[in-house]
Structure formats: structure tokens, C-alpha cells
Design an enzyme around this catalytic site. Sequence first.
Site, PDB file in Angstrom:
ATOM      1  N   TYR A   1       7.638  -3.995 -13.870  1.00 44.11           N
ATOM      2  CA  TYR A   1       6.868  -5.144 -13.361  1.00 44.11           C
ATOM      3  C   TYR A   1       6.609  -6.195 -14.440  1.00 44.11           C
ATOM      4  O   TYR A   1       6.201  -7.312 -14.121  1.00 44.11           O
ATOM      5  CB  TYR A   1       5.520  -4.706 -12.765  1.00 44.11           C
ATOM      6  CG  TYR A   1       5.601  -3.702 -11.641  1.00 44.11           C
ATOM      7  CD1 TYR A   1       6.807  -3.403 -11.008  1.00 44.11           C
ATOM      8  CD2 TYR A   1       4.465  -3.035 -11.199  1.00 44.11           C
ATOM      9  CE1 TYR A   1       6.880  -2.466 -10.000  1.00 44.11           C
ATOM     10  CE2 TYR A   1       4.524  -2.104 -10.170  1.00 44.11           C
ATOM     11  CZ  TYR A   1       5.735  -1.814  -9.587  1.00 44.11           C
ATOM     12  OH  TYR A   1       5.796  -0.890  -8.574  1.00 44.11           O
TER      13      TYR A   1
ATOM     14  N   LEU B   1       1.045  -2.224   3.135  1.00 38.02           N
ATOM     15  CA  LEU B   1       0.855  -3.260   4.163  1.00 38.02           C
ATOM     16  C   LEU B   1       2.207  -3.762   4.664  1.00 38.02           C
ATOM     17  O   LEU B   1       2.271  -4.811   5.322  1.00 38.02           O
ATOM     18  CB  LEU B   1       0.069  -4.445   3.570  1.00 38.02           C
ATOM     19  CG  LEU B   1      -1.324  -4.109   3.040  1.00 38.02           C
ATOM     20  CD1 LEU B   1      -1.909  -5.292   2.260  1.00 38.02           C
ATOM     21  CD2 LEU B   1      -2.255  -3.731   4.193  1.00 38.02           C
TER      22      LEU B   1
ATOM     23  N   ILE C   1      -2.279   1.780  -2.452  1.00 37.68           N
ATOM     24  CA  ILE C   1      -2.395   0.795  -3.537  1.00 37.68           C
ATOM     25  C   ILE C   1      -1.967  -0.596  -3.074  1.00 37.68           C
ATOM     26  O   ILE C   1      -0.977  -1.149  -3.558  1.00 37.68           O
ATOM     27  CB  ILE C   1      -1.537   1.251  -4.752  1.00 37.68           C
ATOM     28  CG1 ILE C   1      -0.158   1.757  -4.278  1.00 37.68           C
ATOM     29  CG2 ILE C   1      -2.269   2.311  -5.560  1.00 37.68           C
ATOM     30  CD1 ILE C   1       0.844   1.996  -5.394  1.00 37.68           C
TER      31      ILE C   1
ATOM     32  N   LYS D   1      -1.356  -4.423  -2.801  1.00 39.86           N
ATOM     33  CA  LYS D   1      -1.296  -5.467  -3.829  1.00 39.86           C
ATOM     34  C   LYS D   1      -1.834  -6.774  -3.265  1.00 39.86           C
ATOM     35  O   LYS D   1      -1.491  -7.183  -2.150  1.00 39.86           O
ATOM     36  CB  LYS D   1       0.158  -5.665  -4.280  1.00 39.86           C
ATOM     37  CG  LYS D   1       0.365  -6.814  -5.261  1.00 39.86           C
ATOM     38  CD  LYS D   1       0.868  -8.080  -4.609  1.00 39.86           C
ATOM     39  CE  LYS D   1       0.980  -9.245  -5.562  1.00 39.86           C
ATOM     40  NZ  LYS D   1       1.346 -10.513  -4.879  1.00 39.86           N
ATOM     41  N   SER D   2      -2.677  -7.435  -4.032  1.00 44.58           N
ATOM     42  CA  SER D   2      -2.959  -8.838  -3.766  1.00 44.58           C
ATOM     43  C   SER D   2      -3.247  -9.516  -5.084  1.00 44.58           C
ATOM     44  O   SER D   2      -3.839  -8.912  -5.983  1.00 44.58           O
ATOM     45  CB  SER D   2      -4.133  -9.026  -2.808  1.00 44.58           C
ATOM     46  OG  SER D   2      -4.345 -10.433  -2.651  1.00 44.58           O
TER      47      SER D   2
ATOM     48  N   ARG E   1      -8.316 -11.645  -0.707  1.00 42.37           N
ATOM     49  CA  ARG E   1      -7.673 -10.445  -0.150  1.00 42.37           C
ATOM     50  C   ARG E   1      -7.958  -9.202  -0.986  1.00 42.37           C
ATOM     51  O   ARG E   1      -7.977  -8.086  -0.463  1.00 42.37           O
ATOM     52  CB  ARG E   1      -6.177 -10.687   0.012  1.00 42.37           C
ATOM     53  CG  ARG E   1      -5.911 -11.701   1.133  1.00 42.37           C
ATOM     54  CD  ARG E   1      -4.569 -11.499   1.761  1.00 42.37           C
ATOM     55  NE  ARG E   1      -3.509 -12.126   1.019  1.00 42.37           N
ATOM     56  CZ  ARG E   1      -2.773 -13.135   1.464  1.00 42.37           C
ATOM     57  NH1 ARG E   1      -3.005 -13.647   2.666  1.00 42.37           N
ATOM     58  NH2 ARG E   1      -1.806 -13.637   0.747  1.00 42.37           N
TER      59      ARG E   1
ATOM     60  N   ASN F   1      -9.297  -6.191   1.134  1.00 40.46           N
ATOM     61  CA  ASN F   1      -8.613  -4.891   1.157  1.00 40.46           C
ATOM     62  C   ASN F   1      -9.520  -3.744   0.719  1.00 40.46           C
ATOM     63  O   ASN F   1      -9.283  -2.589   1.057  1.00 40.46           O
ATOM     64  CB  ASN F   1      -7.360  -4.943   0.274  1.00 40.46           C
ATOM     65  CG  ASN F   1      -6.308  -5.879   0.857  1.00 40.46           C
ATOM     66  OD1 ASN F   1      -6.370  -6.244   2.027  1.00 40.46           O
ATOM     67  ND2 ASN F   1      -5.349  -6.292   0.045  1.00 40.46           N
TER      68      ASN F   1
HETATM   69  N1  NAP Z   1       7.358   3.020  -6.634  1.00 34.72           N
HETATM   70  C1  NAP Z   1       8.004   2.025  -6.078  1.00 34.72           C
HETATM   71  O1  NAP Z   1       9.240   2.039  -5.962  1.00 34.72           O
HETATM   72  C2  NAP Z   1       7.227   0.855  -5.573  1.00 34.72           C
HETATM   73  C3  NAP Z   1       7.872  -0.133  -4.833  1.00 34.72           C
HETATM   74  C4  NAP Z   1       7.113  -1.202  -4.365  1.00 34.72           C
HETATM   75  C5  NAP Z   1       5.755  -1.261  -4.626  1.00 34.72           C
HETATM   76  N2  NAP Z   1       5.149  -0.292  -5.378  1.00 34.72           N
HETATM   77  C6  NAP Z   1       3.693  -0.339  -5.692  1.00 34.72           C
HETATM   78  O2  NAP Z   1       2.984  -0.475  -4.460  1.00 34.72           O
HETATM   79  C7  NAP Z   1       2.148  -1.643  -4.537  1.00 34.72           C
HETATM   80  C8  NAP Z   1       1.949  -2.250  -3.165  1.00 34.72           C
HETATM   81  O3  NAP Z   1       3.200  -2.560  -2.571  1.00 34.72           O
HETATM   82  P1  NAP Z   1       3.739  -4.061  -2.397  1.00 34.72           P
HETATM   83  O4  NAP Z   1       3.174  -4.916  -3.443  1.00 34.72           O
HETATM   84  O5  NAP Z   1       5.220  -3.967  -2.316  1.00 34.72           O
HETATM   85  O6  NAP Z   1       3.266  -4.483  -0.947  1.00 34.72           O
HETATM   86  P2  NAP Z   1       1.921  -4.466  -0.075  1.00 34.72           P
HETATM   87  O7  NAP Z   1       0.750  -4.032  -0.886  1.00 34.72           O
HETATM   88  O8  NAP Z   1       2.247  -3.747   1.166  1.00 34.72           O
HETATM   89  O9  NAP Z   1       1.760  -5.996   0.319  1.00 34.72           O
HETATM   90  C9  NAP Z   1       1.534  -6.994  -0.642  1.00 34.72           C
HETATM   91  C10 NAP Z   1       1.776  -8.342   0.035  1.00 34.72           C
HETATM   92  O10 NAP Z   1       0.886  -8.492   1.131  1.00 34.72           O
HETATM   93  C11 NAP Z   1      -0.009  -9.584   0.889  1.00 34.72           C
HETATM   94  N3  NAP Z   1      -1.351  -9.128   1.262  1.00 34.72           N
HETATM   95  C12 NAP Z   1      -2.229  -8.408   0.518  1.00 34.72           C
HETATM   96  N4  NAP Z   1      -3.331  -8.130   1.216  1.00 34.72           N
HETATM   97  C13 NAP Z   1      -3.173  -8.699   2.435  1.00 34.72           C
HETATM   98  C14 NAP Z   1      -3.981  -8.775   3.584  1.00 34.72           C
HETATM   99  N5  NAP Z   1      -5.181  -8.179   3.628  1.00 34.72           N
HETATM  100  N6  NAP Z   1      -3.511  -9.455   4.659  1.00 34.72           N
HETATM  101  C15 NAP Z   1      -2.312 -10.051   4.618  1.00 34.72           C
HETATM  102  N7  NAP Z   1      -1.485 -10.019   3.549  1.00 34.72           N
HETATM  103  C16 NAP Z   1      -1.915  -9.340   2.473  1.00 34.72           C
HETATM  104  C17 NAP Z   1       0.107  -9.907  -0.598  1.00 34.72           C
HETATM  105  O11 NAP Z   1      -0.069 -11.286  -0.803  1.00 34.72           O
HETATM  106  P3  NAP Z   1      -1.051 -11.915  -1.933  1.00 34.72           P
HETATM  107  O12 NAP Z   1      -0.764 -11.249  -3.230  1.00 34.72           O
HETATM  108  O13 NAP Z   1      -0.664 -13.328  -1.901  1.00 34.72           O
HETATM  109  O14 NAP Z   1      -2.444 -11.651  -1.435  1.00 34.72           O
HETATM  110  C18 NAP Z   1       1.549  -9.503  -0.893  1.00 34.72           C
HETATM  111  O15 NAP Z   1       2.438 -10.517  -0.526  1.00 34.72           O
HETATM  112  C19 NAP Z   1       2.912  -2.534  -5.519  1.00 34.72           C
HETATM  113  O16 NAP Z   1       2.142  -3.626  -5.969  1.00 34.72           O
HETATM  114  C20 NAP Z   1       3.298  -1.527  -6.561  1.00 34.72           C
HETATM  115  O17 NAP Z   1       2.175  -1.213  -7.383  1.00 34.72           O
HETATM  116  C21 NAP Z   1       5.876   0.770  -5.853  1.00 34.72           C
END
Ligand code: NAP
Length: 290
Positions: A68, A204, A242, A244-245, A250, A254
Amino acid sequence: MSHSDFTPNLATATPRVDEEQNHLNLNDGTRIPQFGLGVYKTPADETAEIVRYAAKAGYKMVDTAAFYGNEEGVGDALQDFPDLYTSTKLWASDLGYDAALRAFDISARKLRRDVVDLYLIHWPMPKTDLFVESWKAMIHLKNEGRIRSIGVCNFQPEHLTRLIEETGVKPVLNQIELHPAFQQKELRAFNESLDIRTEAWSPLGRGTGLDGEIITSIAHKHGKTPGQVTIRWHLDQGNVVIPKSAHQKRIDENFDVFDFTLDAEDMARIATLDRADGRTGPNPYTADFS
Ligand SMILES: NC(=O)c1ccc[n+]([C@@H]2O[C@H](COP(=O)([O-])OP(=O)(O)OC[C@H]3O[C@@H](n4cnc5c(N)ncnc54)[C@H](OP(=O)(O)O)[C@@H]3O)[C@@H](O)[C@H]2O)c1
């Protein structure tokens, strides 16, 4: 995202003492907060302030990765919030015994942690067949006291089985893509059968699907947002989660999920959203980051 999208204002982050925030037991005798902040795609130069904001608001965990590019920012925030449980990950190009030892040193230095709470293999990359050697390096680091717990991401049953058969050491958790459109029931059950916790990444669905009829109507019923209902769905099933925002609103939204639960009807309706083609990220069998 520009820097101006996030206006750090620690004074407005509401410190909440939240007794309802669970900690889950892990199979190595340690405990992990069930809820934390993901920072994938959080800009490096904003990460420290965002993580500080979340910690001040009550988040107890942060999930980063070498990949990251923002471990230093997390490390800056940890100077002010040393108790924040921290996980980071071994990237695919650093798989292998010696490479894993070197990569861990770099991550620990960037995080400014003598002991890292949780270190994870990011992807199994079965084609390179180096995940068992990497795991042996992580066992060594754990035995040296430099890592408290070791785990994996994106491991499928055969990868988990090999790790355990060849080393005798189980991962504490398997962090996998998991959200209402991709519910991973079989892999969750497999993890559970081995006493390995399931942690949901993209909980999410990266923000997609939150405007669907089922989630929005459940949100309306509970006076909550679709994001909050989705996070609650994870918590109610025992997943570590976990979201992400990078935005204060948010980050607060969250976190505001500890005052309601979903009922059996809600859970049954969300179960119908599962789709065989619901995956948004790479397939762990074929993903190749070399
Ligand atoms: N191990 C792996 O291979 C792997 C892969 C992917 C992710 N991860 C981990 O998992 C974490 C979470 O996954 P992710 O970042 O892919 O996706 P996520 O948490 O499912 O979604 C994040 C997205 O949703 C938006 N968001 C956040 N809260 C919201 C809400 N309440 N309503 C509407 N939209 C919202 C965020 O925008 P804003 O930021 O603009 O609020 C961002 O664009 C990552 O940050 C990382 O730490 C691990």
C-alpha cells in the site's frame, strides 16, 4: 484523491469509549479487535492524519501492507496511538525465506514497531510455490518475538492444508474478499473448521452494491446507512472487518455500528445477495503479481 478531501481536525473526532467493541480470541492465545480501519489506496501523505482521526474516534486496529506504500504514515500515527493493533503484509514479490525476513525488517522499520501485532502473507501465489518457505520465516520471526501473531490472506483450502501439514503451525486468520455479493460460505466454514478466524477485505464491496433494494430497506428499518448495515452483517457473523475510508464522515459512520443488530429476517434477505460471480478482486488461484 487530493489532500484537501481530508481535513484533519482531531478536535472534532468524538472520543468514544465503546465497551461493545468486541475482541476475538485467536488460536495462538492472543486477541484481535473485531473492527478496524483498512488503508488500501489511502494516500501516503494523508495516512497519518486519517489513522490518527480514526484512533481518536475509537478505532482499535489498522490494516496496512507493504504494497500500500503507506506504512510510514501508519507508523507516524502509532507514535501517538501506540496501542492501536496493527497488521501489515508480506508482498508477493517478497515471498521466500530470506526475502520474507528482509521484507519484514523493512515493514517493521517503517511502522517503527519492535513487535508487529499481526503479519500476513498477502497472496499465496501458488505458481511460485514459495508460500510455505515464507511461512517458515514468519514462524521464525514469531519465535524471536518480533511478531505477535501470523496469518494469511487469500488462502484457499489446499494452501492452508499445506502450510499446516508442512509446518504444524496454523495461521490465526485468513483475510479474504468477503461482502454481501461474495459471501464465501465454504471458505468461511473451512477456516472455522480449523479454528482460523475469517477477516473480510473489501467488506463494503468497495462501496458498490450499497444502494441495492435489500440493503437500503434494511438500513431504513434500523435507521442506519447501507454501509452500517453491511458492517453489522460482518460483525454479527463473527468476521473481523476492516472497512476503508479516507473521509471523516464515513470513518465516523462506519464506526457507529455498535448499537444495533440484524435479525434473522435481515440475515436471510442479505444471504440472497450472494453471487457466484460476485468477486471484485483477483482470483487467488491465478493471481500473478510477479
Ligand atoms: N488482503 C488483501 O488482498 C486485501 C485486498 C483488498 C483490501 N484489503 C484490506 O481491506 C480493506 C478494506 O477493503 P477495500 O478498501 O478494498 O474496500 P471497502 O472497505 O469495502 O470499501 C472502501 C470504499 O468504499 C467507500 N466507503 C467507505 N465507507 C463507506 C460508506 N459508509 N458508504 C459508502 N461508501 C463507503 C470508500 O470511499 P472513501 O475512502 O472515499 O470514503 C472506498 O472507496 C483495505 O483498505 C485493506 O486494508 C486487503
